[in-house]
Design a protein around this motif. Structure first.
Motif, PDB file in Angstrom:
ATOM      1  N   HIS A 138      38.962  40.470  43.768  1.00 39.02           N
ATOM      2  CA  HIS A 138      37.721  40.508  44.723  1.00 39.02           C
ATOM      3  C   HIS A 138      36.551  41.206  44.233  1.00 39.02           C
ATOM      4  O   HIS A 138      35.355  40.793  44.302  1.00 39.02           O
ATOM      5  CB  HIS A 138      37.942  40.906  46.023  1.00 39.02           C
ATOM      6  CG  HIS A 138      38.942  39.904  46.853  1.00 39.02           C
ATOM      7  ND1 HIS A 138      38.622  38.581  47.139  1.00 39.02           N
ATOM      8  CD2 HIS A 138      40.216  40.179  47.340  1.00 39.02           C
ATOM      9  CE1 HIS A 138      39.748  38.155  47.797  1.00 39.02           C
ATOM     10  NE2 HIS A 138      40.760  39.031  47.655  1.00 39.02           N
ATOM     11  N   ALA A 141      35.262  39.065  41.265  1.00 40.80           N
ATOM     12  CA  ALA A 141      34.304  38.117  42.014  1.00 40.80           C
ATOM     13  C   ALA A 141      33.002  38.546  42.342  1.00 40.80           C
ATOM     14  O   ALA A 141      31.946  37.982  42.359  1.00 40.80           O
ATOM     15  CB  ALA A 141      35.226  37.310  42.960  1.00 40.80           C
ATOM     16  N   THR A 147      36.399  34.621  36.820  1.00 40.91           N
ATOM     17  CA  THR A 147      37.433  35.591  37.838  1.00 40.91           C
ATOM     18  C   THR A 147      38.405  34.386  38.047  1.00 40.91           C
ATOM     19  O   THR A 147      38.175  33.069  38.468  1.00 40.91           O
ATOM     20  CB  THR A 147      37.040  35.930  39.305  1.00 40.91           C
ATOM     21  OG1 THR A 147      36.067  36.945  38.802  1.00 40.91           O
ATOM     22  CG2 THR A 147      38.174  36.448  40.007  1.00 40.91           C
ATOM     23  N   PRO A 161      39.418  34.305  45.477  1.00 37.64           N
ATOM     24  CA  PRO A 161      38.078  34.890  45.184  1.00 37.64           C
ATOM     25  C   PRO A 161      36.851  34.360  45.484  1.00 37.64           C
ATOM     26  O   PRO A 161      36.970  32.857  45.575  1.00 37.64           O
ATOM     27  CB  PRO A 161      38.353  35.206  43.832  1.00 37.64           C
ATOM     28  CG  PRO A 161      39.279  34.129  43.180  1.00 37.64           C
ATOM     29  CD  PRO A 161      39.976  34.020  44.401  1.00 37.64           C
ATOM     30  N   SER A 166      34.652  31.877  40.413  1.00 36.20           N
ATOM     31  CA  SER A 166      35.789  32.171  40.687  1.00 36.20           C
ATOM     32  C   SER A 166      36.808  31.016  40.850  1.00 36.20           C
ATOM     33  O   SER A 166      36.520  30.033  41.538  1.00 36.20           O
ATOM     34  CB  SER A 166      35.869  33.151  41.881  1.00 36.20           C
ATOM     35  OG  SER A 166      35.106  34.169  42.015  1.00 36.20           O
TER      36      SER A 166
END
Length: 174
Positions: A138, A141, A147, A161, A166
């Motif tokens: 997280h 992101a 990500t 995410p 993401s």
């Protein structure tokens, strides 16, 4: 994204507010100093291979296979100059095993070396993050870098995410 949209509705705003984390210039300078002192070359691949919930962990051997394949593939070979492994102090030994399994690229285990705000600032300098469903995923992101979150038994609809950069992969098995 679903949770953020729900929160925005709850506070009656029509704008979707993306998560972000403010960091001080001092913290950003610490990240730059790490890059310089550890001779970390850009572009960086960040890996977070361990979580505090064993069932969520993709096997370390799989991370080693992934990294070694990325480094060998001619189309991706020069995409990354360095790999940093991030995580907590208690994850350091597992991640040392990963370092030993990776060939032909600079890889640095930073687990337990810095606090979470410094890891966040460091992530802002990375090209890609690959890691298990975790707080570090997280953070990545929120840093607005590419990500890839790896999910086991967690529900990705609730925990994936956030953001346009993401992505996630999911399996139903531990």
């Amino acid at each position: 994204e679903h949770r953020v949209e729900s929160l925005c509705k709850l506070i009656k705003t029509k704008n979707i507010i993306a998560p972000s984390i403010p960091i001080t210039r001092s913290v950003m300078n610490k990240a730059l100093k790490i890059i310089s002192d550890k001779k970390i070359s850009l572009p960086i691949l960040a890996i977070a291979p361990v979580t505090n919930w064993q069932r969520k962990n993709w096997p370390i051997e799989n991370f080693a296979l992934l990294i070694n394949k990325l480094v060998k593939q001619s189309s991706i070979k020069n995409t990354f100059k360095c790999i940093v492994i991030i995580g907590s102090k208690r994850e350091k030994i597992q991640c040392n095993y990963l370092v030993k399994k990776v060939k032909n690229i600079s890889i640095i285990n930073l687990c337990g070396s810095y606090d979470i705000s410094v890891f966040y600032a460091l992530l802002k300098h990375c090209k890609l993050f690959v890691g298990n469903d975790s707080g570090l995923m997280h953070l990545s992101a929120a840093a607005k870098i590419n990500t890839l979150g790896l999910f086991g038994p967690s529900r990705e609809i609730n925990y994936k995410p956030w953001g346009k950069k993401s992505y996630f992969l999911r399996t139903d098995v531990d």
